[in-house]
Design a protein around this motif. Structure first.
Motif, PDB file in Angstrom:
ATOM      1  N   TRP A 106      73.221  25.701 -31.668  1.00 28.25           N
ATOM      2  CA  TRP A 106      71.852  25.763 -31.148  1.00 28.25           C
ATOM      3  C   TRP A 106      71.801  25.769 -29.623  1.00 28.25           C
ATOM      4  O   TRP A 106      70.836  26.227 -29.040  1.00 28.25           O
ATOM      5  N   LYS A 107      72.856  25.311 -28.986  1.00 32.20           N
ATOM      6  CA  LYS A 107      72.880  25.333 -27.520  1.00 32.20           C
ATOM      7  C   LYS A 107      73.357  26.687 -26.972  1.00 32.20           C
ATOM      8  O   LYS A 107      72.855  27.165 -25.968  1.00 32.20           O
ATOM      9  N   HIS A 108      74.308  27.312 -27.664  1.00 33.30           N
ATOM     10  CA  HIS A 108      74.951  28.502 -27.102  1.00 33.30           C
ATOM     11  C   HIS A 108      74.894  29.763 -27.950  1.00 33.30           C
ATOM     12  O   HIS A 108      75.231  30.844 -27.460  1.00 33.30           O
ATOM     13  N   LYS A 134      69.724  33.489 -27.085  1.00 35.46           N
ATOM     14  CA  LYS A 134      70.851  33.547 -26.133  1.00 35.46           C
ATOM     15  C   LYS A 134      71.516  34.918 -26.174  1.00 35.46           C
ATOM     16  O   LYS A 134      71.859  35.474 -25.131  1.00 35.46           O
ATOM     17  N   ARG A 135      71.699  35.464 -27.368  1.00 30.68           N
ATOM     18  CA  ARG A 135      72.325  36.787 -27.485  1.00 30.68           C
ATOM     19  C   ARG A 135      71.448  37.861 -26.855  1.00 30.68           C
ATOM     20  O   ARG A 135      71.939  38.777 -26.201  1.00 30.68           O
ATOM     21  N   ALA A 136      70.142  37.753 -27.016  1.00 35.44           N
ATOM     22  CA  ALA A 136      69.226  38.725 -26.414  1.00 35.44           C
ATOM     23  C   ALA A 136      69.304  38.658 -24.890  1.00 35.44           C
ATOM     24  O   ALA A 136      69.297  39.695 -24.216  1.00 35.44           O
ATOM     25  N   GLU A 137      69.393  37.455 -24.348  1.00 34.92           N
ATOM     26  CA  GLU A 137      69.522  37.294 -22.893  1.00 34.92           C
ATOM     27  C   GLU A 137      70.818  37.944 -22.401  1.00 34.92           C
ATOM     28  O   GLU A 137      70.822  38.639 -21.383  1.00 34.92           O
ATOM     29  N   GLU A 138      71.915  37.718 -23.125  1.00 35.64           N
ATOM     30  CA  GLU A 138      73.197  38.308 -22.746  1.00 35.64           C
ATOM     31  C   GLU A 138      73.134  39.837 -22.810  1.00 35.64           C
ATOM     32  O   GLU A 138      73.629  40.524 -21.914  1.00 35.64           O
TER      33      GLU A 138
END
Length: 85
Positions: free
Chosen positions: A65-67, A72-76
């Motif tokens: 849930w943190k990483h 998070k994948r969309a941001e990357e």
């Protein structure tokens, strides 16, 4: 299954794969095995030691849930697109 299991709070016992430690710390956040004998041994250990299994599950869940969320994948992915746009 790596992210789904940990993200839902399960204690994951999975085959050891190259680069797996880039996502989770083996024997802290997930458990891995290299052959069928080790898989059986570790599975039995988890059954015999439910507090240990719960600890692995909690740590894997927190890491997921943190990483490793969709956000998070969309941001990357967005950063990759910006880099090459």
């Amino acid at each position: 299954r790596l992210f789904e299991a940990t993200g839902s709070g399960c204690c994951l016992l999975t085959d050891h794969l190259p680069h797996l430690d880039e996502f989770f710390t083996p024997d802290e956040e997930i458990l891995t095995y290299r052959n069928k004998f080790e898989a059986v041994e570790k599975a039995q250990y988890l059954v015999d030691n439910p507090r240990f299994a719960e600890s692995i599950a909690r740590q894997g869940h927190a890491k997921a849930w943190k990483h490793h969320t969709s956000e998070k994948r969309a941001e990357e992915f967005s950063e990759i697109i910006k880099k090459y746009a």
